[in-house]
Enzyme design. Structure first.
Site, PDB file in Angstrom:
ATOM      1  N   GLY A  83       0.845  -1.194   0.000  1.00  0.00           N
ATOM      2  CA  GLY A  83       0.000   0.000   0.000  1.00  0.00           C
ATOM      3  C   GLY A  83       0.875   1.237   0.000  1.00  0.00           C
ATOM      4  N   CYS A 110       5.310  -6.093   1.460  1.00  0.00           N
ATOM      5  CA  CYS A 110       5.658  -4.676   1.558  1.00  0.00           C
ATOM      6  C   CYS A 110       4.945  -3.997   2.742  1.00  0.00           C
ATOM      7  CB  CYS A 110       5.370  -3.996   0.218  1.00  0.00           C
ATOM      8  SG  CYS A 110       6.238  -2.438   0.047  1.00  0.00           S
ATOM      9  N   TYR A 111       3.933  -3.146   2.500  1.00  0.00           N
ATOM     10  CA  TYR A 111       3.229  -2.522   3.628  1.00  0.00           C
ATOM     11  C   TYR A 111       2.685  -3.607   4.560  1.00  0.00           C
ATOM     12  CZ  TYR A 111      -0.111   0.337   6.253  1.00  0.00           C
ATOM     13  OH  TYR A 111      -0.800   0.966   7.267  1.00  0.00           O
ATOM     14  N   GLU A 199       4.257 -10.815  -6.614  1.00  0.00           N
ATOM     15  CA  GLU A 199       3.172 -10.901  -7.600  1.00  0.00           C
ATOM     16  C   GLU A 199       3.546 -10.314  -8.959  1.00  0.00           C
ATOM     17  OE1 GLU A 199       3.347  -8.942  -5.010  1.00  0.00           O
ATOM     18  OE2 GLU A 199       2.310  -7.041  -5.239  1.00  0.00           O
ATOM     19  N   SER A 251     -26.220  -8.415 -24.666  1.00  0.00           N
ATOM     20  CA  SER A 251     -25.657  -7.420 -25.588  1.00  0.00           C
ATOM     21  C   SER A 251     -24.838  -8.077 -26.692  1.00  0.00           C
ATOM     22  CB  SER A 251     -24.751  -6.463 -24.810  1.00  0.00           C
ATOM     23  OG  SER A 251     -23.556  -7.134 -24.448  1.00  0.00           O
ATOM     24  N   GLY A 252     -24.494  -9.350 -26.476  1.00  0.00           N
ATOM     25  CA  GLY A 252     -23.634 -10.021 -27.450  1.00  0.00           C
ATOM     26  C   GLY A 252     -22.167  -9.927 -27.065  1.00  0.00           C
ATOM     27  N   GLY A 253     -21.862  -9.145 -26.035  1.00  0.00           N
ATOM     28  CA  GLY A 253     -20.495  -9.069 -25.515  1.00  0.00           C
ATOM     29  C   GLY A 253     -20.176 -10.329 -24.715  1.00  0.00           C
ATOM     30  N   VAL A 254     -18.903 -10.451 -24.295  1.00  0.00           N
ATOM     31  CA  VAL A 254     -18.464 -11.684 -23.634  1.00  0.00           C
ATOM     32  C   VAL A 254     -19.252 -11.938 -22.339  1.00  0.00           C
ATOM     33  CG1 VAL A 254     -16.481 -12.883 -22.623  1.00  0.00           C
ATOM     34  CG2 VAL A 254     -16.131 -11.329 -24.545  1.00  0.00           C
ATOM     35  N   ASP A 255     -19.366 -10.910 -21.491  1.00  0.00           N
ATOM     36  CA  ASP A 255     -19.947 -11.139 -20.160  1.00  0.00           C
ATOM     37  C   ASP A 255     -21.420 -11.554 -20.237  1.00  0.00           C
ATOM     38  OD1 ASP A 255     -17.485 -10.207 -19.520  1.00  0.00           O
ATOM     39  OD2 ASP A 255     -18.155  -8.214 -18.900  1.00  0.00           O
ATOM     40  N   SER A 256     -22.215 -10.794 -21.000  1.00  0.00           N
ATOM     41  CA  SER A 256     -23.644 -11.142 -21.021  1.00  0.00           C
ATOM     42  C   SER A 256     -23.864 -12.458 -21.769  1.00  0.00           C
ATOM     43  CB  SER A 256     -24.481 -10.012 -21.602  1.00  0.00           C
ATOM     44  OG  SER A 256     -24.247  -9.854 -22.975  1.00  0.00           O
ATOM     45  N   LYS A 397     -12.057 -11.089 -15.808  1.00  0.00           N
ATOM     46  CA  LYS A 397     -12.427 -11.189 -17.228  1.00  0.00           C
ATOM     47  C   LYS A 397     -11.834 -12.435 -17.906  1.00  0.00           C
ATOM     48  CE  LYS A 397     -14.239  -8.997 -20.816  1.00  0.00           C
ATOM     49  NZ  LYS A 397     -15.507  -8.254 -20.832  1.00  0.00           N
TER      50      LYS A 397
END
Ligand code: XMP
Length: 541
Positions: A83, A110-111, A199, A251-256, A397
């Site tokens: 942080g 770290c923090y 990371e 919507s035709g997008g990946v998520d929906s 995603k």
């Protein structure tokens, strides 16, 4: 008991102390989950993803997470993130120290490491020299966190403070040229700290260190797989929805799209999808959605043709924010009207993802300044009196794409580039008209064809054309032309929050320019946008 002093101590009574000293989450009750505690690090989502890449589930909670919540999650390990604050600074983020006494393995980064040191009686001071970037670190490889590492390797550091006195019972297990305590561990117990960032990719053996923690120290099993996710979600959705009906805005997008297929597996005909054709879509988009979802997957899909209404509402609107608001409002109106025809619907499904969930957590404070009003259906459920179903809210995603593949969606669908809710309207500078939309649609098709053919589509986050109503003089054959321009926008990014302009090879740029000017009526000039984000945004409006 020096560490009981100070504002970070939450213990008030003897009973508290007694309670605190007991190990509450017995190892056998712990789940295969790593809890990531957020102290404001820019890498917090990256840590969570690194864990999931090892097929172990991770959750992110703000540093204010309560002991009760930690017990409810019952993680096998906890990572305290880095942080930007100093542990001794005013208003520095704190964490309930009782969690450190639960017997759960902890890794402070770290923090996070400095925080452990300071609350357990060690000392953190401002270092003489700040340490940013690459640092060679020597490891004590006998300890479980560094098992199998080379005795010395490159790490990535970013700190000004350092630990100048260890808490009692702790020992150093790594050092760098600038930091005598680059890592520590509790001699009897499983509390570890590293000053560097395992990371990030620049820490050469970072992935091994995280693996040692997750598997060797925390004893996790690789149980986070697309199959296990799909099976668990289907069960959960059925239990939640029971015999009620669910509406989804597709919507035709990946998520929906992934959301639709997952829900239809769980609910069959109880899922009703609505696709709004707002007239602002890419060429062939509506037909493609109908083919995949109606004909192939056989979903109950209502396609609403609302092009006329959207264009009417957008007439004369030039301001980008106003455009977005008009589109958002019109979408809600059209969607609500279609949804009312579906009887007994009690749920609205949304493709919310994990980054949205993390970013709405209290650590991130109040709403940040609006750069653009994003178009989504966020306000709909309350307005329509529907409960929410968000089956993807645990996923990043890239995981949504993997789940989509697991569900059998075609590869070109799950690997699509993002397309904004307000569609081509935010890629037309100035007023949106049918004529301009047609020109942009044709140019977009040419650009997409070339991007796919030349293998650039998968290497860029987004690549598209922007319509500029800027006329310039040209010559085609023997004729003078005076027409509009198309700007090519191509960016690389990992999350859309920041982006760089893509270094597209000259011959590809040349092909795009030639083909757009030759094949698209109304365009006589192509320019290439070389602005990164920030200071630019990806879309032009
Ligand atoms: P900007 O232009 O803000 O875009 O740099 C960042 C990412 O978000 C997408 N975008 C949107 N997505 N609704 C969406 O669903 C919207 O209103 C919207 N506006 C921008 C953009 O395509 C990019 O990937």
């Amino acid at each position: 008991m020096g560490f009981l002093r100070g504002k970070t101590c939450h213990l008030k009574t003897r009973t508290d102390l007694f309670y605190w000293n007991r190990e509450i989450i017995m190892p056998e009750k712990r789940k295969d989950i790593i809890l990531v505690v957020d102290f404001g690090s820019q890498y917090v989502q990256l840590i969570a993803r690194r864990i999931r890449e090892n097929k172990v589930f991770s959750v992110v909670e703000p540093h204010s997470v309560s002991l009760e919540r930690v017990r409810e999650i019952a993680p096998s390990g906890i990572i305290l993130s880095g942080g930007p604050s100093s542990v001794y600074g005013r208003g520095a983020p704190v964490f309930d120290v009782r969690v450190l006494q639960e017997g759960i393995p902890v890794l402070g980064i770290c923090y996070g490491m400095q925080y452990i040191a300071s609350v357990l009686g060690g000392k953190v001071s401002r270092g003489g020299r700040r340490e940013y970037g690459r640092a060679d670190v020597k490891f004590v490889t006998e300890n479980p966190l560094f098992k199998g590492l080379s005795p010395k390797s490159i790490t990535w550091m970013s700190h000004g403070d350092k630990i100048t006195r260890l808490p009692r019972g702790f020992g150093r297990v790594a050092k760098s040229g600038n930091t005598s305590c680059a890592a520590f561990r509790k001699v009897s117990g499983s509390i570890y700290g590293v000053q560097f960032h395992p990371e990030v990719e620049h820490t050469v053996e970072g992935a091994k260190i995280l693996k040692n923690f997750i598997f060797g120290i925390c004893g996790c099993k690789r149980s986070w797989t697309p199959e296990s996710f799909v099976a668990a979600k289907i069960k959960e959705i059925r239990e939640k929805v029971k015999d009620k009906e669910v509406i989804l805005g597709l919507s035709g997008g990946v998520d929906s799209s992934v959301c639709a297929v997952l829900l239809s597996r769980a609910l069959g005909k109880k899922l009703h999808c609505i696709f709004v054709d707002n007239g602002l879509l890419r060429k062939g988009e509506r037909e493609r959605v109908e083919k995949v979802f109606k004909r192939n997957i056989k979903l109950d899909l209502t396609v609403v043709d609302a092009e006329k209404l959207f264009l009417k509402e957008l007439k004369g609107v030039e301001d980008p924010e106003e455009k977005r608001k008009v589109i958002g409002r019109t979408f809600i109106k059209v969607f609500e009207r279609a949804a009312k025809k579906i009887k007994n619907a009690e749920f609205l499904a949304q493709g919310t993802l994990y980054p949205d969930v993390i970013e709405s957590q209290p650590f991130y404070g109040g709403p940040s300044k609006t750069i653009k009003s994003h178009h989504n259906v966020g306000g709909l459920p309350q307005k329509m009196g529907l409960a929410l179903v968000e089956p993807l809210r645990d996923l990043f995603k890239d995981e949504v794409r993997v789940v989509g593949e697991e569900l059998g969606l075609p590869g070109d669908m799950v690997n699509r580039q993002p397309f904004p809710g307000p569609g081509l309207a935010v890629r037309i500078v100035g007023e949106v008209t049918r004529k301009r939309l047609n020109v942009l649609r044709e140019a977009d098709k040419v650009i997409m064809d070339i991007a796919r053919k030349r293998g650039i589509y998968g290497k860029t986050w987004q690549m598209f054309g922007v319509y500029l109503p800027v006329q310039s003089v040209g010559v085609m054959g023997d004729d003078r032309t005076y027409e509009d321009a198309i700007a090519l926008r191509a960016v690389t990014s990992t999350d859309g929050m920041t982006a760089d302009w893509a270094k597209i090879p000259y011959d590809v740029l040349s092909e795009i320019s030639n083909r757009v000017i030759n094949e698209v009526d109304g365009v006589n000039r192509v320019v290439f946008d070389i602005t990164s984000k920030p200071p630019g945004t990806i879309e032009w409006e």
